[in-house]
Scaffold this motif. Structure first.
Motif, PDB file in Angstrom:
ATOM      1  N   UNK A   1       0.756  -1.187   0.060  1.00  0.00           N
ATOM      2  CA  UNK A   1      -0.100  -0.136   0.081  1.00  0.00           C
ATOM      3  C   UNK A   1       0.861   1.326   0.074  1.00  0.00           C
ATOM      4  N   UNK A   2       1.504   1.705  -0.946  1.00  0.00           N
ATOM      5  CA  UNK A   2       2.343   2.590  -1.049  1.00  0.00           C
ATOM      6  C   UNK A   2       1.523   3.920  -1.774  1.00  0.00           C
ATOM      7  N   UNK A   3       0.566   3.636  -2.486  1.00  0.00           N
ATOM      8  CA  UNK A   3      -0.289   4.778  -3.223  1.00  0.00           C
ATOM      9  C   UNK A   3      -1.654   4.841  -2.818  1.00  0.00           C
ATOM     10  N   UNK A   4      -2.122   4.262  -1.585  1.00  0.00           N
ATOM     11  CA  UNK A   4      -3.538   4.108  -1.248  1.00  0.00           C
ATOM     12  C   UNK A   4      -4.172   3.403  -2.225  1.00  0.00           C
ATOM     13  N   UNK A   5      -3.714   2.221  -2.483  1.00  0.00           N
ATOM     14  CA  UNK A   5      -4.629   1.279  -3.315  1.00  0.00           C
ATOM     15  C   UNK A   5      -6.090   0.885  -2.944  1.00  0.00           C
ATOM     16  N   UNK A   6      -6.968   1.221  -3.966  1.00  0.00           N
ATOM     17  CA  UNK A   6      -8.529   1.148  -3.811  1.00  0.00           C
ATOM     18  C   UNK A   6      -8.757  -0.339  -3.473  1.00  0.00           C
ATOM     19  N   UNK A   7      -7.952  -1.157  -4.055  1.00  0.00           N
ATOM     20  CA  UNK A   7      -8.261  -2.687  -4.035  1.00  0.00           C
ATOM     21  C   UNK A   7      -8.117  -3.234  -2.582  1.00  0.00           C
TER      22      UNK A   7
END
Length: 229
Positions: free
Chosen positions: A87-93
């Motif tokens: 989670x380095x880019x605020x993953x929506x998955x």
């Protein structure tokens, strides 16, 4: 220059006329209402839910149960696999991965990188699923090795082998990268194997949440239903 005619505002339907169908259609209720009849006995029952009804998104067997009682029952039979997602880019998955992990009863979900993640896709299932945070890949790898878990990456690399034919270990953690960039080189290096999912269309990759669901189900087929291939 003349004034433009104004369109009159829509008027209410005449008295006695039915409202449009979409406005009058009853909305389906979720869950069950207050308990009817003699109250059941047992510490796992929630008195407030028995009195007011249970509108949570839970299986019927858990209706009116206390939250902690549901988690304790799930803990008594969780599977041996874990799931991790970077989670380095605020993953929506991530929310969807957590929801699927709950459905397949993963031991834990691990968030590597940023602590905050979008919970919308989890649909409140994170209340029933243990979620652990690791600030760095090194922290995660140290934890996994200390627990005796095989780190299995799911991504497309030159050295990836097919998930469909790989002998998934019973005690493992399935790791998924960000949507787009995929697994970081640090996770790829730490993994005992990196698995790819066979595809037959034109696109190079599939959605990270979809890949996670396929991989978790592959573990369930192998270790719950003893399906080798």
């Amino acid at each position: 220059m003349t004034d433009q005619p104004q369109t009159p505002p829509p008027s209410d339907p005449p008295s006695g006329e039915a409202a449009p169908e979409e406005d009058s259609a009853p909305k389906a209720e979720v869950g069950v209402g207050p308990w009817e009849g003699e109250l059941p006995e047992g510490d796992h029952w929630d008195p407030d839910l028995l009195a007011d009804g249970d509108r949570r998104n839970v299986l019927d067997k858990y209706r009116y149960w206390k939250h902690e009682a549901i988690v304790a029952e799930l803990d008594s039979r969780r599977h041996n696999f874990h799931v991790a997602i970077e989670n380095w880019q605020h993953d929506l998955n991530i929310g969807t991965v957590v929801r699927t992990a709950n459905a397949f009863l993963a031991k834990e979900v691990h968030i590597i990188g940023r602590r905050r993640w979008n919970r919308r896709g989890a649909m409140v299932t994170d209340r029933y699923q243990h979620v652990r945070h690791h600030p760095t890949v090194a922290d995660f790898v140290e934890w996994a090795q200390g627990e005796g878990l095989a780190i299995i990456g799911i991504d497309i690399f030159p050295d990836s082998v097919p998930l469909e034919t790989y002998e998934l270990p019973k005690d493992c953690v399935l790791v998924f990268g960000q949507e787009g960039p995929g697994l970081t080189p640090e996770v790829h290096e730490a993994a005992v194997a990196t698995l790819s999912i066979e595809q037959f269309g034109s696109t190079r990759s599939i959605n990270a949440a979809s890949a996670a669901a396929i991989a978790m189900h592959a573990w369930v087929r192998r270790h719950v239903f003893n399906q080798l291939t």
